[in-house]
Design an enzyme around this catalytic site. Structure first.
Site, PDB file in Angstrom:
ATOM      1  N   LYS A   1     -27.214 -15.249 -10.898  1.00 23.51           N
ATOM      2  CA  LYS A   1     -26.160 -15.992 -10.262  1.00 23.51           C
ATOM      3  C   LYS A   1     -24.947 -15.229 -10.002  1.00 23.51           C
ATOM      4  O   LYS A   1     -24.485 -14.506 -10.790  1.00 23.51           O
ATOM      5  CB  LYS A   1     -25.804 -17.179 -11.121  1.00 23.51           C
ATOM      6  CG  LYS A   1     -26.917 -17.960 -11.081  1.00 23.51           C
ATOM      7  CD  LYS A   1     -27.191 -18.921  -9.984  1.00 23.51           C
ATOM      8  CE  LYS A   1     -28.020 -20.299  -9.870  1.00 23.51           C
ATOM      9  NZ  LYS A   1     -28.184 -20.900  -8.609  1.00 23.51           N
TER      10      LYS A   1
ATOM     11  N   ASP B   1     -27.600 -15.205  -5.866  1.00 26.77           N
ATOM     12  CA  ASP B   1     -27.373 -16.627  -5.307  1.00 26.77           C
ATOM     13  C   ASP B   1     -25.957 -17.039  -5.520  1.00 26.77           C
ATOM     14  O   ASP B   1     -25.564 -17.020  -6.516  1.00 26.77           O
ATOM     15  CB  ASP B   1     -28.300 -17.686  -6.265  1.00 26.77           C
ATOM     16  CG  ASP B   1     -28.169 -19.161  -5.793  1.00 26.77           C
ATOM     17  OD1 ASP B   1     -27.501 -19.507  -4.875  1.00 26.77           O
ATOM     18  OD2 ASP B   1     -28.836 -19.977  -6.414  1.00 26.77           O
TER      19      ASP B   1
ATOM     20  N   GLU C   1     -28.792 -15.830  -1.456  1.00 29.93           N
ATOM     21  CA  GLU C   1     -29.046 -16.956  -1.407  1.00 29.93           C
ATOM     22  C   GLU C   1     -27.743 -17.798  -1.155  1.00 29.93           C
ATOM     23  O   GLU C   1     -26.957 -17.658  -1.781  1.00 29.93           O
ATOM     24  CB  GLU C   1     -29.841 -17.301  -2.560  1.00 29.93           C
ATOM     25  CG  GLU C   1     -30.179 -18.948  -2.273  1.00 29.93           C
ATOM     26  CD  GLU C   1     -31.140 -19.500  -3.535  1.00 29.93           C
ATOM     27  OE1 GLU C   1     -30.888 -20.545  -3.867  1.00 29.93           O
ATOM     28  OE2 GLU C   1     -32.008 -18.667  -4.014  1.00 29.93           O
TER      29      GLU C   1
ATOM     30  N   ASP D   1     -30.295 -22.453   0.721  1.00 29.22           N
ATOM     31  CA  ASP D   1     -30.786 -23.444  -0.288  1.00 29.22           C
ATOM     32  C   ASP D   1     -30.033 -24.967   0.168  1.00 29.22           C
ATOM     33  O   ASP D   1     -30.457 -25.870   0.531  1.00 29.22           O
ATOM     34  CB  ASP D   1     -30.529 -22.861  -1.459  1.00 29.22           C
ATOM     35  CG  ASP D   1     -30.777 -24.056  -2.680  1.00 29.22           C
ATOM     36  OD1 ASP D   1     -31.548 -25.069  -2.293  1.00 29.22           O
ATOM     37  OD2 ASP D   1     -30.334 -23.749  -3.729  1.00 29.22           O
TER      38      ASP D   1
ATOM     39  N   LYS E   1     -37.318 -27.083  -2.451  1.00 25.89           N
ATOM     40  CA  LYS E   1     -37.328 -27.928  -3.582  1.00 25.89           C
ATOM     41  C   LYS E   1     -37.818 -29.263  -3.619  1.00 25.89           C
ATOM     42  O   LYS E   1     -37.382 -29.944  -2.776  1.00 25.89           O
ATOM     43  CB  LYS E   1     -35.904 -28.031  -4.466  1.00 25.89           C
ATOM     44  CG  LYS E   1     -35.507 -26.464  -4.637  1.00 25.89           C
ATOM     45  CD  LYS E   1     -33.944 -26.541  -5.252  1.00 25.89           C
ATOM     46  CE  LYS E   1     -33.380 -25.291  -5.470  1.00 25.89           C
ATOM     47  NZ  LYS E   1     -31.972 -25.183  -6.175  1.00 25.89           N
TER      48      LYS E   1
END
Length: 326
Positions: A107, A138, A164, A190, A214
């Site tokens: 992250k 991400d 991401e 995402d 997801k």
């Protein structure tokens, strides 16, 4: 068709899972679980989501509990480790909990932190993973295009697998992809997929090289597979900080994909101190088979009465949304 609300409420249990490290602003992850003819399912939209968005997650849960899932073409899913926005010195401890994982997602762009913090964290992950490990980052859409371009340059030395959701919007992703294409670092989308009224917009705009999908936010395995087919891009199946039950729905999606070229973000059980079943990675993978709830864990991890009532009220409201959509 959806089952009667009483059937959902009859087996509904609300759990609160404590986490090793604060992640996505969460110290304890709450989820509502219920059981249908096919087994247990999870309803766990993040608390800030409105009922319209959360109702799609309920569609996914009902689908997983009441309907037969698409056929699997693999019985094991390779997964990545996930590194929250921790200090660089903590990174080895985090990664040590992801047994056998060859890929780490780190992250970055955490509010209140700097690019220097990101660089230090990613460097620590690279040192732990070694030259053969895979590193992806991400940003959750928190950079503008100039910030993202600068960050990609700063992080490129760590041989990124992809970045991401570096920016929030599809046009920004498209512009950044053009700017960094010469560097050979792919851009993944995402939030531009799972939080969009048009999840195919990013593919049509050629704004990403791959998609993060997801199961819960996309309304279930079958609908997610339809989106993947229509998009025509490689995908990574990931979790939304799910319990073991939600992770097994993600695994069902990953298991049904004709091609799976990337390790999946379904190893997040290792972020929890406790769970309703064990879906922690072993040898870098999790099984595709459905998770079975541990009854003792439902009792041990039961949410407070106040939080239970909050989730049951939310379930009722989202059920009304689904009825109105029929």
């Amino acid at each position: 068709m959806i089952p009667p609300l009483a059937d959902l409420l009859d087996s509904a249990r609300v759990v609160a899972l404590p986490m090793h490290t604060r992640f996505r602003g969460v110290d304890t992850r709450e989820a509502l679980l219920f059981e249908g003819p096919q087994g247990w399912a999870e309803f766990s939209p993040f608390v800030e989501y409105d009922d319209a968005e959360a109702a799609t997650w309920l569609t996914a849960a009902i689908d997983f509990a009441w309907h037969v899932q698409p056929a699997a073409v693999r019985d094991s899913i390779r997964v990545n480790a996930t590194v929250p926005a921790v200090g660089a010195g903590t990174v080895p401890d985090v990664l040590a909990r992801f047994a056998g994982c060859r890929t780490a997602k780190v992250k970055v762009a955490e509010p209140g932190q700097s690019l220097a913090d990101d660089v230090a964290r990613v460097r620590a992950a690279r040192e732990f993973m070694g030259p053969e490990g895979r590193i992806r980052v991400d940003a959750n859409g928190l950079w503008n295009v100039d910030e993202a371009e600068h960050a990609v340059h700063a992080l490129a030395e760590f041989d990124l697998e992809y970045v991401e959701q570096p920016c929030a919007t599809v046009p920004e992703l498209a512009e950044l992809r053009t700017r960094v294409k010469y560097m050979g670092i792919p851009v993944a989308a995402d939030e531009s997929v799972r939080k969009s009224s048009d999840p195919l917009a990013v593919a049509r705009a050629k704004a990403a090289d791959l998609l993060i999908v997801k199961a819960q936010p996309l309304g279930g395995v079958t609908h997610a597979l339809q989106i993947v087919t229509a998009a025509g891009l490689p995908v990574v199946v990931s979790s939304a900080l799910d319990t073991a039950i939600g992770l097994s729905q993600g695994a069902a999606l990953a298991a049904a994909l004709p091609a799976l070229d990337y390790d999946c973000g379904l190893g997040t059980a290792s972020l929890f101190l406790d769970d309703v079943a064990d879906r922690r990675p072993a040898d870098g993978a999790i099984p595709a088979e459905r998770a079975v709830v541990d009854p003792a864990a439902l009792t041990r991890l039961a949410a407070t009465p106040e939080r239970r009532d909050w989730w049951l009220d939310r379930l009722r409201r989202c059920y009304e949304v689904l009825e109105a959509r029929r």
